[in-house]
Design an enzyme around this catalytic site. Structure first.
Site, short mmCIF file in Angstrom:
data_model
loop_
_atom_site.label_atom_id
_atom_site.label_comp_id
_atom_site.label_asym_id
_atom_site.label_seq_id
_atom_site.Cartn_x
_atom_site.Cartn_y
_atom_site.Cartn_z
N SER A 159 -13.09 -1.38 1.00
CA SER A 159 -12.02 -0.94 1.89
C SER A 159 -11.35 -2.08 2.63
O SER A 159 -10.24 -1.91 3.15
CB SER A 159 -12.55 0.05 2.93
OG SER A 159 -13.17 -0.66 4.01
N LYS B 85 0.84 -1.21 0.00
CA LYS B 85 0.00 0.00 0.00
C LYS B 85 0.87 1.25 0.00
O LYS B 85 0.63 2.20 -0.73
CB LYS B 85 -0.91 -0.01 1.25
CG LYS B 85 -2.15 0.83 1.09
CD LYS B 85 -3.02 0.83 2.32
CE LYS B 85 -3.56 -0.54 2.67
NZ LYS B 85 -4.62 -0.47 3.70
N LYS C 227 1.89 -3.76 10.92
CA LYS C 227 0.51 -3.82 11.41
C LYS C 227 0.55 -4.51 12.77
O LYS C 227 1.50 -5.23 13.09
CB LYS C 227 -0.34 -4.64 10.43
CG LYS C 227 -1.80 -4.34 10.43
CD LYS C 227 -2.21 -3.26 9.45
CE LYS C 227 -3.70 -3.04 9.50
NZ LYS C 227 -4.16 -1.96 8.63
N TYR D 297 -20.11 2.59 6.97
CA TYR D 297 -21.24 3.50 7.23
C TYR D 297 -21.10 4.77 6.39
O TYR D 297 -22.07 5.25 5.79
CB TYR D 297 -21.33 3.86 8.72
CG TYR D 297 -22.40 4.91 8.97
CD1 TYR D 297 -23.74 4.54 9.06
CD2 TYR D 297 -22.06 6.26 9.05
CE1 TYR D 297 -24.73 5.51 9.22
CE2 TYR D 297 -23.04 7.23 9.21
CZ TYR D 297 -24.37 6.85 9.31
OH TYR D 297 -25.35 7.81 9.45
N SER E 108 -9.23 8.61 10.46
CA SER E 108 -8.65 8.26 9.15
C SER E 108 -9.64 7.52 8.26
O SER E 108 -9.39 7.34 7.06
CB SER E 108 -7.38 7.43 9.34
OG SER E 108 -7.68 6.22 10.00
#
Ligand SMILES: NC(=O)C1=CN([C@@H]2O[C@H](COP(=O)(O)OP(=O)(O)OC[C@H]3O[C@@H](n4cnc5c(N)ncnc54)[C@H](O)[C@@H]3O)[C@@H](O)[C@H]2O)C=CC1
Ligand SMILES: O=C(O)CCC(=O)C(=O)O
Length: 380
Positions: A274, A78, A90, A196, A156
Site C-alpha cells: 500500500s 492513481k 496531497k 495491520y 478509508s
C-alpha cells in the site's frame, strides 16, 4: 531598466524548477497552532485535486516538499488509472503525529484547505486519523474520509487494504497459477491502519506472516491478534524485513524503500503493497524486473482508499466501493500481461494507461468545456 524586470532576472528560480510540472504549491504557516504544512496540487485535468494529508517529523522543509511533490503526482496517476474524475493533490504537515497534534492545528489546516475553494479535497494518510479531520471539517467542506457518524464513509484504510488483498490475489494467480492467499509467505513492513488490517486478514487466511514496525505497540497488537487466532506471527527488525524468505514483500509504511540497497537484499518473487511511492526512483522498476521480482505499481494496488473518498461525495455506499476495489484485480493482471507482451516494466505499462486517459480528457477539455462557454452566451 525597469526595476521590476531587473529584480526578476536576479530571482532565484530554483523553487520554480523544483515545482515545475505542478500547478500550485501552498505553504501554510500558523504560529498560534504550530501548523506548518505544504499543499501540492499536481494536475487538475481530470477534476479538482484529491489526496490525503500526511503528518511526519520531516528533518527539513526540503524533505517535506520533496515528499508532497511526489505524493501529489502519484495521485494524478492513481486517479487516472482508477478512472476517477479527480486530479492529483496531497498535503504534508510537518510534525510528530505522536506529540504535535491538536484540535487547533487541524482547524487551522482546515482553513487553508477552505481557502482553495474546492480545488483541493483531503483526508487521512500516514500519521493522520479520521478523528483529526473531524476538527478540520469545522472549517471546511472539502474534507473526505470522515467517520460514518459524521456523515462520511468511514476509515478509508478498509478499502485500501481490501484493494491490496485483490492485488495479492492477482499476483498469486499470475505467478503461481492460483489466487489462494493461504499458501504463501508474506513480509509486511508497517502495521498501521493498512498494514495491520492486511496482517490480520492474512493470518485469518492461514498464511505465514512476517512483520516489522518501529513502534512496539504495533507489534504487541498483532502478536495478541495472532494469539487470539491460535496462530503465530514472525517479528523481524526494520533491516531484516528486506532479507526474509517470503514470497511477497508488502510495504505499508514510508516511500522510497525500493532502492539500490534494498533491491539487492530482496529474495521475494513480488512486491505488492500500500505504501505510496515505493520506488526511490522510476528506474528501480527495471532493476526489480532484472532481478526477476514482479512489481505491482503502488498507485494501482493502493487505490481502494481513493475509490472510497471520491465515491463519498455522491453519498457513502459500501457496496459501490467494494465493487470498485474489485477492479484492482483485473487492472493489475492486465498491467502484468501488457508488460510481458511489450517487454516493458509493469510501471511503464501502468503509466501508459494513465497517460492515455489524461490525453483523452485533455482533448475533451479543449474540445468542449462548460467553463469555456463564450461570454455572449450569458444573459444580462
Ligand atoms: N490509509 C490509506 O487508506 C492509504 C494509505 N496509503 C499509504 O500506505 C502507507 C501506510 O499508510 P497508513 O497505514 O495509513 O499509515 P499509518 O501511519 O497508519 O501506519 C504506518 C505504520 O508504519 C510504521 N512505520 C513507519 N516507518 C517504518 C519503518 N521504517 N519500518 C517499519 N514500520 C514503519 C509506523 O510505525 C506505523 O505503524 C503510507 O505510505 C500511505 O501513504 C496509500 C493509500 C491509501
Ligand atoms: O486514501 C485516502 O484517504 C485518500 C487517497 C490518498 O490520499 C491516497 O490514495 O494516497
Amino acid at each position: 531598466m525597469n526595476p521590476q524586470v531587473e529584480k526578476s532576472t536576479h530571482l532565484n528560480q530554483d523553487i520554480f524548477q523544483k515545482i515545475a510540472g505542478h500547478e500550485q504549491v501552498v505553504f501554510c504557516n500558523d504560529p498560534s497552532s504550530g501548523l506548518q504544512a505544504i499543499i501540492a496540487i499536481h494536475d487538475t485535468t481530470l477534476g479538482p485535486a484529491l489526496g490525503g494529508t500526511r503528518m511526519y517529523p520531516y528533518k527539513s522543509v526540503e524533505e517535506a516538499l520533496e515528499d508532497v511533490l511526489r505524493l501529489s503526482e502519484g495521485m494524478t496517476y492513481k486517479c487516472a488509472a482508477a478512472d476517477i474524475d479527480f486530479g492529483g493533490g496531497k498535503a504534508v504537515i510537518i510534525g510528530d503525529p505522536k506529540h504535535d497534534k491538536s484540535a487547533g492545528l487541524f482547524r487551522a489546516f482546515g482553513q487553508y484547505v477552505d481557502s482553495l475553494n474546492g480545488r483541493f479535497y483531503t483526508g487521512t494518510d500516514m500519521g493522520t486519523t479520521m478523528e483529526d479531520f473531524v476538527h478540520a471539517t469545522k472549517e471546511t467542506n472539502f474534507i473526505n474520509g470522515i467517520p460514518v457518524e459524521y456523515g462520511g464513509s468511514g476509515d478509508s484504510s478498509v478499502p485500501t487494504s481490501q484493494g491490496v488483498i485483490y492485488g495479492l490475489k492477482a499476483t498469486n494467480r499470475f505467478l503461481f497459477g492460483d489466487e489462494d492467499l493461504s499458501k504463501r509467505t508474506y513480509a509486511i513492513q508497517g502495521l498501521g491502519k493498512v498494514g495491520y488490517k492486511l496482517a490480520n486478514r492474512l493470518l485469518e487466511e492461514g498464511a505465514n506472516v512476517i512483520v516489522t514496525d518501529i513502534f512496539e505497540e504495533a507489534i504487541t497488537r498483532i502478536k495478541e491478534r495472532a494469539n487470539e487466532l491460535g496462530t503465530t506471527v514472525t517479528v523481524v527488525s526494520s533491516e531484516e524485513i528486506y532479507r526474509t524468505d517470503a514470497d511477497i514483500f508488502i510495504p505499508c509504511a514510508m516511500g522510497g524503500i525500493i532502492n539500490d540497497q534494498t533491491i539487492e537484499q530482496l529474495k521475494v518473487k513480488a512486491v505488492v503493497g500500500s505504501a505510496n511511492n515505493q520506488l526511490k526512483s522510476n528506474h528501480h522498476a527495471k532493476r526489480l524486473q532484472d532481478r526477476g521480482i514482479l512489481y505491482a505499481p503502488d498507485y494501482i494496488v493502493n487505490a481502494g482508499g481513493l475509490m472510497q473518498v471520491a465515491d463519498e461525495l455522491y453519498g457513502p455506499n459500501e457496496d459501490r466501493v467494494l465493487l470498485q476495489t474489485k477492479t484492482i484485480y483485473q487492472t493489475l493482471l492486465e498491467i502484468y500481461e501488457q508488460a510481458n507482451l511489450k517487454f516493458i516494466t509493469t510501471l511503464e505499462a501502468a503509466d501508459e494507461k494513465c497517460q492515455k486517459r489524461l490525453q483523452e480528457q485533455r482533448h475533451r477539455n479543449n474540445f468542449y468545456s462548460r467553463s469555456r462557454r463564450p461570454k455572449w452566451d450569458i444573459k444580462e
